[in-house]
Design an enzyme around this catalytic site. Structure first.
Site, PDB file in Angstrom:
ATOM      1  N   PRO A 209       0.741  -1.316   0.187  1.00 44.64           N
ATOM      2  CA  PRO A 209      -0.085  -0.116  -0.090  1.00 44.64           C
ATOM      3  C   PRO A 209       0.766   1.225  -0.047  1.00 44.64           C
ATOM      4  CG  PRO A 209      -0.614  -1.546   1.808  1.00 44.64           C
ATOM      5  CD  PRO A 209       0.720  -1.987   1.223  1.00 44.64           C
ATOM      6  N   GLY A 210       0.212   2.355  -0.646  1.00 49.14           N
ATOM      7  CA  GLY A 210       1.189   3.599  -0.481  1.00 49.14           C
ATOM      8  C   GLY A 210       2.263   3.664  -1.275  1.00 49.14           C
ATOM      9  N   THR A 211       2.283   2.623  -2.391  1.00 46.73           N
ATOM     10  CA  THR A 211       3.729   2.954  -3.362  1.00 46.73           C
ATOM     11  C   THR A 211       3.264   3.694  -4.506  1.00 46.73           C
ATOM     12  OG1 THR A 211       3.068   0.702  -3.857  1.00 46.73           O
ATOM     13  CG2 THR A 211       5.006   1.110  -2.227  1.00 46.73           C
ATOM     14  N   GLY A 212       2.146   4.201  -4.733  1.00 48.49           N
ATOM     15  CA  GLY A 212       1.880   5.008  -5.948  1.00 48.49           C
ATOM     16  C   GLY A 212       1.261   4.216  -7.065  1.00 48.49           C
ATOM     17  N   LYS A 213       0.493   3.410  -6.893  1.00 49.16           N
ATOM     18  CA  LYS A 213      -0.185   2.435  -7.766  1.00 49.16           C
ATOM     19  C   LYS A 213      -1.198   3.486  -8.233  1.00 49.16           C
ATOM     20  CE  LYS A 213      -1.148  -0.827  -5.098  1.00 49.16           C
ATOM     21  NZ  LYS A 213      -0.121  -0.329  -3.950  1.00 49.16           N
ATOM     22  N   HIS A 430      17.918  -0.159  28.507  1.00 46.80           N
ATOM     23  CA  HIS A 430      17.499  -0.958  27.701  1.00 46.80           C
ATOM     24  C   HIS A 430      17.701  -0.338  26.114  1.00 46.80           C
ATOM     25  CE1 HIS A 430      14.243  -3.674  25.922  1.00 46.80           C
ATOM     26  NE2 HIS A 430      14.205  -2.843  25.080  1.00 46.80           N
ATOM     27  N   GLU A 431      17.738   0.644  26.073  1.00 48.73           N
ATOM     28  CA  GLU A 431      17.913   1.325  24.617  1.00 48.73           C
ATOM     29  C   GLU A 431      19.544   1.233  24.605  1.00 48.73           C
ATOM     30  OE1 GLU A 431      15.935   1.598  22.466  1.00 48.73           O
ATOM     31  OE2 GLU A 431      14.235   1.582  23.818  1.00 48.73           O
ATOM     32  N   ASP A 507      10.845  -6.321  20.754  1.00 51.14           N
ATOM     33  CA  ASP A 507      11.992  -6.784  20.292  1.00 51.14           C
ATOM     34  C   ASP A 507      11.773  -8.515  20.269  1.00 51.14           C
ATOM     35  OD1 ASP A 507      12.900  -4.546  20.830  1.00 51.14           O
ATOM     36  OD2 ASP A 507      13.549  -4.764  23.053  1.00 51.14           O
TER      37      ASP A 507
HETATM   38  P1  ADP Z   1      -1.527   3.103  -3.695  1.00 50.61           P
HETATM   39  O1  ADP Z   1      -2.392   3.180  -4.770  1.00 50.61           O
HETATM   40  O2  ADP Z   1      -0.298   2.377  -4.269  1.00 50.61           O
HETATM   41  O3  ADP Z   1      -1.858   2.769  -2.079  1.00 50.61           O
HETATM   42  P2  ADP Z   1      -1.262   5.847  -3.987  1.00 50.61           P
HETATM   43  O4  ADP Z   1      -1.101   6.252  -5.492  1.00 50.61           O
HETATM   44  O5  ADP Z   1      -2.512   6.093  -3.588  1.00 50.61           O
HETATM   45  O6  ADP Z   1      -0.586   4.546  -3.494  1.00 50.61           O
HETATM   46  O7  ADP Z   1      -0.285   7.038  -3.195  1.00 50.61           O
HETATM   47  C1  ADP Z   1      -0.522   7.626  -2.108  1.00 50.61           C
HETATM   48  C2  ADP Z   1       0.106   9.057  -1.903  1.00 50.61           C
HETATM   49  O8  ADP Z   1       1.558   8.616  -1.658  1.00 50.61           O
HETATM   50  C3  ADP Z   1       0.148   9.661  -3.374  1.00 50.61           C
HETATM   51  O9  ADP Z   1      -0.860  10.777  -3.478  1.00 50.61           O
HETATM   52  C4  ADP Z   1       1.339  10.384  -3.193  1.00 50.61           C
HETATM   53  O10 ADP Z   1       1.199  11.527  -2.551  1.00 50.61           O
HETATM   54  C5  ADP Z   1       2.323   9.486  -2.580  1.00 50.61           C
HETATM   55  N1  ADP Z   1       3.038   8.775  -3.376  1.00 50.61           N
HETATM   56  C6  ADP Z   1       3.230   7.373  -3.360  1.00 50.61           C
HETATM   57  N2  ADP Z   1       4.148   7.041  -4.212  1.00 50.61           N
HETATM   58  C7  ADP Z   1       4.693   7.865  -4.805  1.00 50.61           C
HETATM   59  C8  ADP Z   1       5.683   8.341  -5.624  1.00 50.61           C
HETATM   60  N3  ADP Z   1       6.361   7.055  -6.307  1.00 50.61           N
HETATM   61  N4  ADP Z   1       6.012   9.592  -5.876  1.00 50.61           N
HETATM   62  C9  ADP Z   1       5.486  10.752  -5.453  1.00 50.61           C
HETATM   63  N5  ADP Z   1       4.445  10.434  -4.486  1.00 50.61           N
HETATM   64  C10 ADP Z   1       4.048   9.282  -4.293  1.00 50.61           C
END
Ligand code: ADP
Length: 607
Positions: A209-213, A430-431, A507
């Site tokens: 998730p969140g990789t820019g798909k 610990h740290e 840990d």
């Molecule tokens: P996914 O669909 O993979 O879950 P998103 O395309 O919705 O991810 O990305 C969420 C947000 O993260 C985007 O709106 C952007 O701001 C940021 N983001 C993620 N990947 C990139 C990237 N490769 N370059 C720039 N911004 C990115």
């Protein structure tokens, strides 16, 4: 972007209003109109009008016992009762009246019929039609609305100059390269069709998730200047069976009308999961119907219609094989977590959107944020800007960015968490235990920062280690060292405090995970050789593993996991015993300062 919607009145409200209007019209307006048309007068008035010569048409009806007449201009219709009057005909004749069989009475009947029956029906129909249309037009709106059911909620992102482009998506070069071909095809399909090539109908973007798909899919539409339809897999599955399928049908219908275009289905695993092979599928019926419809639609159009379907998922292994076979989603584009260079580029893209102090070292931030996704990096930059504003500055500094990494990783500092002195000392030991064990082993990532300021995530402190570059491979020794570092915190408690606390729970979890992976997946055990005992089922979402071995083997695995961790734990204790003075000295220093940098740590360690 958020649209403020006025509260909607129920449909019955509008129908009520129309009904009221019709009732009022029939009971008040119509009689008034008719009244205006036929005025009842006494016989005397009739006579006077004759005498004045103000008479037009006259109809004498013996059967109804009444006389209907108009004035000279024939503007008003009058009626009066019949009175025995032998001179009437002659006087009428003299006055120039025209005798006629039929005057306005008949049209009046028709008019009143129209007004009382036909008109309300027409109004009802027109109103209903109007309301239905209005709601249908609200695609993407409230899908619980009866009228809207079955209509896809696909949002149409028609190309615009501020549409997302490939340059907005940082890193992910391989994915971009792969998708450039699609853009090229949409620009100039003839180039491909001439040679007989057809584009893949569906492209699956897979990654955490969140990789820019989503961004990449939008960027394809943006680059190719074509409409972008987007819909999430979960949106297809509606409360009524059959609605998902009709939404798919509708989405494709819209897309074909707008071709060339991009259809983007996010979270396709919500509908594209493996179909059950049993006869009674129960609650999955709706999902299966939706999936079947999707497959049918994909088969139904030729590769060169100009509709390109992009779909995203972070659980590719759960997808139905029918969906990934050639002719459907036959191209898979991995969208992985960014590497060091990618992270730096993403930070750069997002840092452009905020004001940063000159000289901010984004590559350092990228190194610190190892393992972060694009979305997390975007969040880090935004947090830094927010922190700058909170502190009354108009530019984000290096410190803001560094602090926001910690916020994103570990949560905000917990200002009101009051640790007792003893607890604080235990956390400090610990740290330092982790940091010292890491520092005394070769191949460990250097310590960047140690802090004992509690965080909202529940962490009472943490040690941040930052790898210098990208890591693609890890040796057995490096994994063992890592496990040893994880156990270092608890070891320090044992060595210096004399008791153990709950502080090591995370840990323990991490160390166990690594030790288990060594034995079951990496073939690093003494007697299992290169046999996979576990398979990862969920590589993009935490990496759940499922066991694939007999009960005896499982027992043996458990025993070996304990052995590995125990060995490293003992090693950590030994390292700390060997460095006891440094341990005390550093823990005391951390206790006093609460946060120390890696440099400070190394300085004290090396004097
Ligand atoms: P996914 O669909 O993979 O879950 P998103 O395309 O919705 O991810 O990305 C969420 C947000 O993260 C985007 O709106 C952007 O701001 C940021 N983001 C993620 N990947 C990139 C990237 N490769 N370059 C720039 N911004 C990115």
């Amino acid at each position: 972007m958020n649209e403020v919607k006025k509260p909607k009145k129920p449909l019955i409200f509008y129908y009520g209003i129309v009904l009221l209007i019709v009732v009022l019209f029939n009971s008040i307006v119509m009689p008034m109109l008719l009244e205006r048309q036929v005025k009842e007068v006494d016989y005397g008035t009739f006579m006077t009008m004759i005498d004045e010569g103000n008479i037009g048409l006259v109809k004498i009806s013996d059967s109804e016992n009444q006389i209907t007449f108009t004035d000279k201009e024939q503007k008003q219709v009058y009626k009066t009762g019949m009175v025995e009057d032998p001179t009437r005909t002659e006087r009428l004749h003299k006055a120039g009246a025209q005798f006629s069989g039929e005057i306005i009475e008949e049209p009046n009947m028709l008019l009143s019929f129209l007004a009382t029956w036909v008109l309300p029906l027409v109004v009802f129909y027109a109103f209903g039609h109007f309301m239905t249309k209005k709601m249908m037009n609200k695609a993407g709106g409230n899908n619980s609305m009866m009228f809207n059911m079955g209509k896809s909620n696909a949002k149409v992102y028609v190309k615009s100059s501020n549409g997302i482009k490939f340059s907005d998506v940082a890193g992910e070069d391989e994915a971009k390269e792969n998708l450039t071909e699609i853009v090229d095809y949409l620009h100039d399909p003839a180039k491909y069709t001439d040679i007989g090539a057809s584009m893949p109908k569906g492209i699956l973007l897979v990654g955490p998730p969140g990789t820019g798909k989503t961004m990449l899919a939008k960027a394809v539409a943006g680059e190719a200047n074509v409409p972008f339809f987007s819909m999430s897999g979960s949106e297809f599955v509606e409360m009524f069976v059959g609605m998902g399928a009709s939404k798919v049908r509708d989405l494709f219908k819209q897309a074909k009308e707008k071709a060339p275009c991009i259809v983007f289905i996010d979270e396709i695993d919500a509908i594209g999961g493996k179909r059950s092979n049993g006869s009674i599928s129960g609650g999955h019926d709706e999902r299966e119907q939706t999936l079947n419809q999707l497959l049918t639609e994909m088969d139904g159009f030729e590769g060169n219609t100009g509709v390109i379907i992009l779909a995203a998922t972070n659980r590719p292994e759960t997808l139905d094989p029918a969906l990934t076979r050639p002719g459907r989603f036959d191209r898979r584009v991995p969208v992985e977590l960014p590497d060091l260079k990618g992270r730096e580029e993403i930070l750069r893209v997002h840092a452009k959107k905020i004001k940063v102090e000159p000289g901010v070292d984004l590559s350092h931030i990228a190194r610190m944020a190892s393992g972060a996704s694009g979305a997390e990096l975007a969040n880090i930059v935004n947090e830094a800007a927010l922190r700058a504003v909170r502190n009354g500055r108009n530019r984000a500094s290096q410190a803001d960015l560094e602090e926001s990494i910690e916020v994103v990783i570990a949560g905000y500092q917990k200002k009101n968490a009051i640790l007792t002195d003893k607890e604080k000392m235990v956390v400090a030991y610990h740290e330092i235990g982790h940091a010292l064990v890491a520092a005394r082993q070769s191949n460990s990532a250097p310590v960047q920062k140690i802090t004992i300021v509690p965080r909202t995530s529940g962490a009472l402190g943490y040690t941040m280690q930052v790898d210098e570059g990208n890591r693609y491979l890890m040796t057995k020794e490096e994994i063992e060292n890592k496990i040893c570092t994880y156990t270092g915190g608890r070891a320090a408690e044992e060595v210096a405090v004399g008791t153990i606390t709950t502080g090591a729970s995370n840990d323990i979890e991490q160390a166990t995970k690594l030790a288990r992976a060594m034995i079951t997946r990496y073939g690093m055990s003494d007697n299992f050789d290169m046999v996979a005992m576990e398979t990862v089922t969920n590589q993009y979402l935490g990496g759940d593993a499922s066991l694939a071995c007999s009960a005896e083997t499982q027992t043996e695995i458990d025993r070996q996991v304990v052995d590995v961790v125990k060995k490293q734990h003992e090693k950590a204790v030994q390292i700390l015993l060997d460095n006891r003075t440094k341990l005390d000295q550093l823990a005391q220093y951390l206790y006093e300062h609460e946060t120390i940098t890696g440099d400070e740590f190394m300085k004290i360690l090396n004097v």
